[in-house]
Design a protein around this motif. Structure first.
Motif, PDB file in Angstrom:
ATOM      1  N   GLU A 349       0.849  -1.197   0.000  1.00 35.60           N
ATOM      2  CA  GLU A 349       0.000   0.000   0.000  1.00 35.60           C
ATOM      3  C   GLU A 349       0.882   1.244   0.000  1.00 35.60           C
ATOM      4  N   ARG A 350       0.478   2.245  -0.783  1.00 37.28           N
ATOM      5  CA  ARG A 350       1.251   3.495  -0.844  1.00 37.28           C
ATOM      6  C   ARG A 350       0.802   4.421   0.287  1.00 37.28           C
ATOM      7  N   ILE A 351       1.797   4.949   1.011  1.00 39.69           N
ATOM      8  CA  ILE A 351       1.510   5.853   2.115  1.00 39.69           C
ATOM      9  C   ILE A 351       2.311   7.134   1.944  1.00 39.69           C
ATOM     10  N   ARG A 352       1.907   8.181   2.658  1.00 46.76           N
ATOM     11  CA  ARG A 352       2.581   9.468   2.616  1.00 46.76           C
ATOM     12  C   ARG A 352       3.247   9.715   3.969  1.00 46.76           C
ATOM     13  N   LEU A 353       4.561   9.919   3.977  1.00 52.53           N
ATOM     14  CA  LEU A 353       5.273  10.199   5.214  1.00 52.53           C
ATOM     15  C   LEU A 353       4.967  11.614   5.690  1.00 52.53           C
ATOM     16  N   PRO A 354       5.094  11.878   6.988  1.00 50.43           N
ATOM     17  CA  PRO A 354       4.792  13.220   7.513  1.00 50.43           C
ATOM     18  C   PRO A 354       5.748  14.267   6.956  1.00 50.43           C
ATOM     19  N   ASP A 355       5.258  15.508   6.849  1.00 50.83           N
ATOM     20  CA  ASP A 355       6.140  16.623   6.511  1.00 50.83           C
ATOM     21  C   ASP A 355       7.144  16.818   7.639  1.00 50.83           C
ATOM     22  N   GLU A 356       8.342  17.265   7.299  1.00 50.94           N
ATOM     23  CA  GLU A 356       9.384  17.500   8.291  1.00 50.94           C
ATOM     24  C   GLU A 356       9.875  18.945   8.197  1.00 50.94           C
ATOM     25  N   ARG A 357      10.000  19.558   9.340  1.00 55.56           N
ATOM     26  CA  ARG A 357      10.500  20.936   9.377  1.00 55.56           C
ATOM     27  C   ARG A 357      12.006  20.930   9.115  1.00 55.56           C
ATOM     28  N   HIS A 358      12.468  21.839   8.242  1.00 56.92           N
ATOM     29  CA  HIS A 358      13.895  21.808   7.909  1.00 56.92           C
ATOM     30  C   HIS A 358      14.507  23.184   7.675  1.00 56.92           C
ATOM     31  N   GLY A 359      13.829  24.261   8.070  1.00 58.35           N
ATOM     32  CA  GLY A 359      14.430  25.567   7.862  1.00 58.35           C
ATOM     33  C   GLY A 359      13.648  26.691   8.507  1.00 58.35           C
ATOM     34  N   VAL A 360      14.200  27.908   8.415  1.00 61.81           N
ATOM     35  CA  VAL A 360      13.606  29.099   9.013  1.00 61.81           C
ATOM     36  C   VAL A 360      13.667  30.243   8.007  1.00 61.81           C
ATOM     37  N   LEU A 361      12.556  30.959   7.858  1.00 61.11           N
ATOM     38  CA  LEU A 361      12.464  32.142   7.004  1.00 61.11           C
ATOM     39  C   LEU A 361      12.348  33.396   7.857  1.00 61.11           C
ATOM     40  N   PHE A 362      12.853  34.505   7.336  1.00 63.92           N
ATOM     41  CA  PHE A 362      12.706  35.799   8.003  1.00 63.92           C
ATOM     42  C   PHE A 362      12.093  36.781   7.009  1.00 63.92           C
ATOM     43  N   VAL A 363      10.909  37.288   7.280  1.00 66.42           N
ATOM     44  CA  VAL A 363      10.202  38.198   6.381  1.00 66.42           C
ATOM     45  C   VAL A 363      10.777  39.607   6.530  1.00 66.42           C
ATOM     46  N   PHE A 364      11.223  40.202   5.404  1.00 67.85           N
ATOM     47  CA  PHE A 364      11.812  41.532   5.487  1.00 67.85           C
ATOM     48  C   PHE A 364      11.091  42.571   4.638  1.00 67.85           C
ATOM     49  N   ARG A 365      10.223  42.134   3.747  1.00 64.68           N
ATOM     50  CA  ARG A 365       9.472  43.107   2.956  1.00 64.68           C
ATOM     51  C   ARG A 365       8.078  42.561   2.701  1.00 64.68           C
ATOM     52  N   VAL A 366       7.054  43.398   2.959  1.00 66.41           N
ATOM     53  CA  VAL A 366       5.663  42.935   2.901  1.00 66.41           C
ATOM     54  C   VAL A 366       4.871  43.801   1.926  1.00 66.41           C
TER      55      VAL A 366
END
Length: 391
Positions: A349-366
């Motif tokens: 059976e095909r399954i989907r593994l959990p998403d994994e956190r791997h980085g950090v973003l910093f918002v500088f312009r909105v």
């Protein structure tokens, strides 16, 4: 075993004392350039009273640290606590001594105190190693040393400063009606720094203009909605002489374009490139903080021509001011879980593994519907469609 570390200003007497005085009594006008939100102040007030659990410290947190000229609050936070964007905690641990977290100066020494099971940072006040927080003994020697007049920044500002003018998302395709380069000196097709460009279109009263190539539409990876238009930054130019309409020798009107000089260049400018006024420069500090509410969005594009991005590169996000994004927001990057076959029960059976956190973003312009962020940390290449959330 608990530890209480005390320190003193580095010997150099008057210079060190002057640096501490700057931190404790900096002019209000200087502090006004570094905004602190009510939420951040509230967090700092709470941590000033209680500190943070020792479990929140990084395993190798130093007992003392002397602030260096190129340090940032992000750098210092990362030395002591596991989440470097949690600078209000770092500030809160100093609340009685440093009223504004941005008024921390090179040469000051930070001291980690964990004597009661809670962690706090303090500024020391001794040089002789005697009793706790006693009077400092200052040597009358004369010593010449440069004194830093500006507090350290929140993040490495040099990484984003070039993009404050260059990285622009237009809400509509307004550049299609912007002033345009119609000709160049001596019939040239491409222009470099110092070349003359002739421009037609409605010009305001400004002297400096940015040069952009034809913009591309940026679409939401999920809805396919056009969120804005990103134009490739070409360079900058300076207004020299206004255009005019005059009567020619044959009695008919003649259009004379305005004259500009190309003052800087990222790539050669060309006929048809568009001009937009240079906006006011904003050099105010960027205070890292997490969103107050849950956030879930996607990377729209990588700034420039790259297909993937790594640390210190810029990405465009599909969330903007209308979605609650603020300048200074810190966001977590997630890697999508792989689709794999479960071979353990014979069913394949095909399954989907959990998403994994791997980085950090910093918002500088909105912008209204989009924003730009700097990749502060990442483990694997970032690509359009990748997910981000609150940290």
């Amino acid at each position: 075993m608990s530890r209480r570390i005390r320190f003193a200003l580095t010997t150099g007497g008057a210079v060190a004392a002057a640096q501490l005085a700057l931190a404790l009594a900096a002019p209000a006008a200087h502090a006004a350039n570094y905004p602190v939100t009510p939420e951040q102040r509230s967090i700092a007030a709470r941590t000033a009273e209680t500190g943070i659990p020792v479990s929140e410290l990084v395993p190798n947190a130093p007992d003392t640290y002397t602030v260096r000229p190129r340090d940032t609050l992000w750098d210092i936070s990362a030395m002591f606590i596991k989440s470097p964007w949690r600078w209000p905690e770092l500030w809160g641990m100093n609340l009685e001594q440093v009223r504004n977290p941005h008024l921390i100066y090179p040469g000051q020494v930070l001291v980690l105190d964990t004597s009661d099971g809670r962690a706090r940072l303090r500024l020391g006040r001794r040089v002789d190693g005697g009793g706790p927080l006693g009077d400092a003994r200052l040597s009358p020697r004369v010593r010449s040393e440069a004194v830093a007049l500006d507090g350290i920044s929140s993040i490495p500002f040099n990484l984003i400063e070039p993009f404050l003018n260059e990285a622009v998302i237009f809400e509509t395709n307004e550049l299609s009606a912007a002033p345009r380069i119609v000709a160049a000196q001596e019939g040239r097709v491409m222009l470099s720094r110092g070349d003359i460009a002739y421009v037609r279109g409605e010009l305001g009263g400004q002297r400096e203009y940015r040069i952009f190539r034809t913009p591309r539409a940026l679409k939401d990876p999920t809805t396919n909605e056009v969120l804005g238009y990103e134009a490739t930054y070409v360079g900058s130019s300076e207004y020299v002489r206004q255009g005019e309409t005059r009567t020619g020798a044959d009695g008919k009107p003649e259009i004379v374009p305005a004259t500009f000089t190309v003052t800087s260049i990222r790539q050669e400018a060309g006929i048809g490139d568009r001009l937009a006024p240079v906006p006011p420069r904003d050099y105010s500090n960027y205070a890292p903080h997490a969103p107050a509410a849950p956030m879930d969005g996607r990377i729209v594009s990588i700034y420039g021509d790259a297909l993937t991005a790594g640390q210190n590169q810029i990405v465009a996000l599909n969330k903007g001011a209308r979605d609650g994004i603020e300048r200074g927001h810190v966001l977590a990057l997630w890697r999508s879980g792989s689709s794999v076959l479960d071979r353990t029960d014979g069913g394949r059976e095909r399954i989907r593994l959990p998403d994994e956190r791997h980085g950090v973003l910093f918002v500088f312009r909105v912008f209204d519907r989009m924003s730009y962020a700097l990749i502060m940390q990442v483990q694997e290449p970032v690509k359009p469609g990748d997910r981000f959330t609150q940290p």
